[in-house]
Design a protein around this motif. Structure first.
Motif, PDB file in Angstrom:
ATOM      1  N   GLN A 173       0.841  -1.186   0.000  1.00 24.67           N
ATOM      2  CA  GLN A 173       0.000   0.000   0.000  1.00 24.67           C
ATOM      3  C   GLN A 173       0.882   1.245   0.000  1.00 24.67           C
ATOM      4  O   GLN A 173       1.872   1.304   0.707  1.00 24.67           O
ATOM      5  N   ASP A 174       0.553   2.196  -0.800  1.00 23.23           N
ATOM      6  CA  ASP A 174       1.257   3.489  -0.843  1.00 23.23           C
ATOM      7  C   ASP A 174       2.706   3.398  -1.277  1.00 23.23           C
ATOM      8  O   ASP A 174       3.519   4.262  -0.936  1.00 23.23           O
ATOM      9  N   VAL A 175       3.095   2.336  -2.015  1.00 27.22           N
ATOM     10  CA  VAL A 175       4.440   2.286  -2.589  1.00 27.22           C
ATOM     11  C   VAL A 175       4.411   2.950  -3.962  1.00 27.22           C
ATOM     12  O   VAL A 175       3.366   3.038  -4.602  1.00 27.22           O
ATOM     13  N   LEU A 176       5.549   3.396  -4.411  1.00 30.21           N
ATOM     14  CA  LEU A 176       5.641   4.012  -5.731  1.00 30.21           C
ATOM     15  C   LEU A 176       5.491   2.968  -6.829  1.00 30.21           C
ATOM     16  O   LEU A 176       4.789   3.174  -7.811  1.00 30.21           O
ATOM     17  N   GLY A 177       6.181   1.855  -6.693  1.00 29.86           N
ATOM     18  CA  GLY A 177       6.179   0.838  -7.743  1.00 29.86           C
ATOM     19  C   GLY A 177       7.190   1.189  -8.825  1.00 29.86           C
ATOM     20  O   GLY A 177       7.875   2.207  -8.768  1.00 29.86           O
ATOM     21  N   PHE A 178       7.302   0.304  -9.812  1.00 37.07           N
ATOM     22  CA  PHE A 178       8.270   0.491 -10.893  1.00 37.07           C
ATOM     23  C   PHE A 178       7.773   1.421 -12.000  1.00 37.07           C
ATOM     24  O   PHE A 178       8.555   2.143 -12.605  1.00 37.07           O
ATOM     25  N   GLN A 179       6.493   1.389 -12.299  1.00 38.74           N
ATOM     26  CA  GLN A 179       5.988   2.038 -13.505  1.00 38.74           C
ATOM     27  C   GLN A 179       6.281   3.534 -13.599  1.00 38.74           C
ATOM     28  O   GLN A 179       6.723   4.003 -14.655  1.00 38.74           O
ATOM     29  N   PRO A 180       6.059   4.334 -12.536  1.00 40.05           N
ATOM     30  CA  PRO A 180       6.352   5.765 -12.674  1.00 40.05           C
ATOM     31  C   PRO A 180       7.809   6.052 -13.037  1.00 40.05           C
ATOM     32  O   PRO A 180       8.098   6.995 -13.771  1.00 40.05           O
ATOM     33  N   LEU A 181       8.730   5.228 -12.544  1.00 43.00           N
ATOM     34  CA  LEU A 181      10.146   5.420 -12.872  1.00 43.00           C
ATOM     35  C   LEU A 181      10.451   4.880 -14.262  1.00 43.00           C
ATOM     36  O   LEU A 181      11.201   5.506 -15.019  1.00 43.00           O
ATOM     37  N   ALA A 182       9.866   3.754 -14.618  1.00 42.06           N
ATOM     38  CA  ALA A 182      10.069   3.195 -15.958  1.00 42.06           C
ATOM     39  C   ALA A 182       9.582   4.174 -17.024  1.00 42.06           C
ATOM     40  O   ALA A 182      10.189   4.286 -18.085  1.00 42.06           O
ATOM     41  N   ASP A 183       8.529   4.904 -16.716  1.00 37.35           N
ATOM     42  CA  ASP A 183       7.996   5.895 -17.665  1.00 37.35           C
ATOM     43  C   ASP A 183       8.984   7.029 -17.924  1.00 37.35           C
ATOM     44  O   ASP A 183       8.910   7.699 -18.959  1.00 37.35           O
ATOM     45  N   LEU A 184       9.913   7.263 -17.005  1.00 34.64           N
ATOM     46  CA  LEU A 184      10.898   8.337 -17.150  1.00 34.64           C
ATOM     47  C   LEU A 184      12.214   7.858 -17.762  1.00 34.64           C
ATOM     48  O   LEU A 184      13.085   8.670 -18.074  1.00 34.64           O
ATOM     49  N   ALA A 185      12.353   6.557 -17.925  1.00 28.85           N
ATOM     50  CA  ALA A 185      13.598   5.994 -18.452  1.00 28.85           C
ATOM     51  C   ALA A 185      13.802   6.382 -19.911  1.00 28.85           C
ATOM     52  O   ALA A 185      12.849   6.529 -20.678  1.00 28.85           O
ATOM     53  N   VAL A 186      15.056   6.553 -20.286  1.00 31.53           N
ATOM     54  CA  VAL A 186      15.446   6.832 -21.660  1.00 31.53           C
ATOM     55  C   VAL A 186      16.420   5.723 -22.071  1.00 31.53           C
ATOM     56  O   VAL A 186      17.418   5.499 -21.389  1.00 31.53           O
ATOM     57  N   ASN A 187      16.101   5.042 -23.167  1.00 31.44           N
ATOM     58  CA  ASN A 187      16.921   3.910 -23.613  1.00 31.44           C
ATOM     59  C   ASN A 187      17.128   2.886 -22.494  1.00 31.44           C
ATOM     60  O   ASN A 187      18.239   2.409 -22.257  1.00 31.44           O
ATOM     61  N   GLN A 188      16.065   2.600 -21.771  1.00 35.66           N
ATOM     62  CA  GLN A 188      16.047   1.623 -20.678  1.00 35.66           C
ATOM     63  C   GLN A 188      17.011   1.967 -19.553  1.00 35.66           C
ATOM     64  O   GLN A 188      17.511   1.095 -18.853  1.00 35.66           O
ATOM     65  N   SER A 189      17.283   3.256 -19.381  1.00 33.03           N
ATOM     66  CA  SER A 189      18.170   3.711 -18.322  1.00 33.03           C
ATOM     67  C   SER A 189      17.526   4.895 -17.608  1.00 33.03           C
ATOM     68  O   SER A 189      16.870   5.730 -18.238  1.00 33.03           O
ATOM     69  N   LEU A 190      17.724   4.955 -16.304  1.00 32.43           N
ATOM     70  CA  LEU A 190      17.165   6.045 -15.519  1.00 32.43           C
ATOM     71  C   LEU A 190      18.299   6.737 -14.776  1.00 32.43           C
ATOM     72  O   LEU A 190      18.945   6.148 -13.914  1.00 32.43           O
ATOM     73  N   GLU A 191      18.573   7.971 -15.150  1.00 32.22           N
ATOM     74  CA  GLU A 191      19.596   8.772 -14.478  1.00 32.22           C
ATOM     75  C   GLU A 191      19.007  10.146 -14.218  1.00 32.22           C
ATOM     76  O   GLU A 191      19.096  11.028 -15.071  1.00 32.22           O
ATOM     77  N   LEU A 192      18.401  10.284 -13.042  1.00 29.10           N
ATOM     78  CA  LEU A 192      17.760  11.539 -12.678  1.00 29.10           C
ATOM     79  C   LEU A 192      18.193  11.956 -11.286  1.00 29.10           C
ATOM     80  O   LEU A 192      18.313  11.125 -10.384  1.00 29.10           O
TER      81      LEU A 192
END
Length: 110
Positions: free
Chosen positions: A54-73
């Motif tokens: 309950q109330d976790v972020l999960g993977f999807q919001p971060l996966a949506d921000l990935a570029v070329n399957q990489s997340l560097e933010l």
């Protein structure tokens, strides 16, 4: 993911199945701290309505921000690109990552 605010986890008593030992007064000891990333992403082995999921972020919001399957933010980019609700979930989860066994550490922001 990078966060600009240094965070110090202060850990105390071990909570779990096997205590490693007790440190005597004025003696040194070792403690194994762990980071529980299920606080951000949830636990696939627990029911969806379990408190841990309950109330976790999960993977999807971060996966949506990935570029070329990489997340560097950094923190600024995460704040700007996640919804306010998702960013709040992420920052609260990061503060709850530190554990000793199953025991939560407290936070000391420097």
């Amino acid at each position: 993911m990078g966060f600009n605010q240094p965070t110090e986890y202060i850990c105390g008593e071990f909570i779990g199945e096997e205590r490693q030992g007790i440190v005597a007064v004025d003696a040194s000891g070792r403690v194994k701290a762990t980071f529980h990333f299920d606080h951000i992403f949830g636990d696939v082995n627990a029911p969806i309505d379990d408190a841990l999921n309950q109330d976790v972020l999960g993977f999807q919001p971060l996966a949506d921000l990935a570029v070329n399957q990489s997340l560097e933010l950094d923190e600024q980019a995460l704040s700007s690109n996640l919804s306010d609700q998702d960013y709040q979930k992420l920052t609260e989860a990061v503060l709850g990552l530190g554990h000793v066994g199953e025991g939560h550490c407290v936070i000391s922001n420097q």
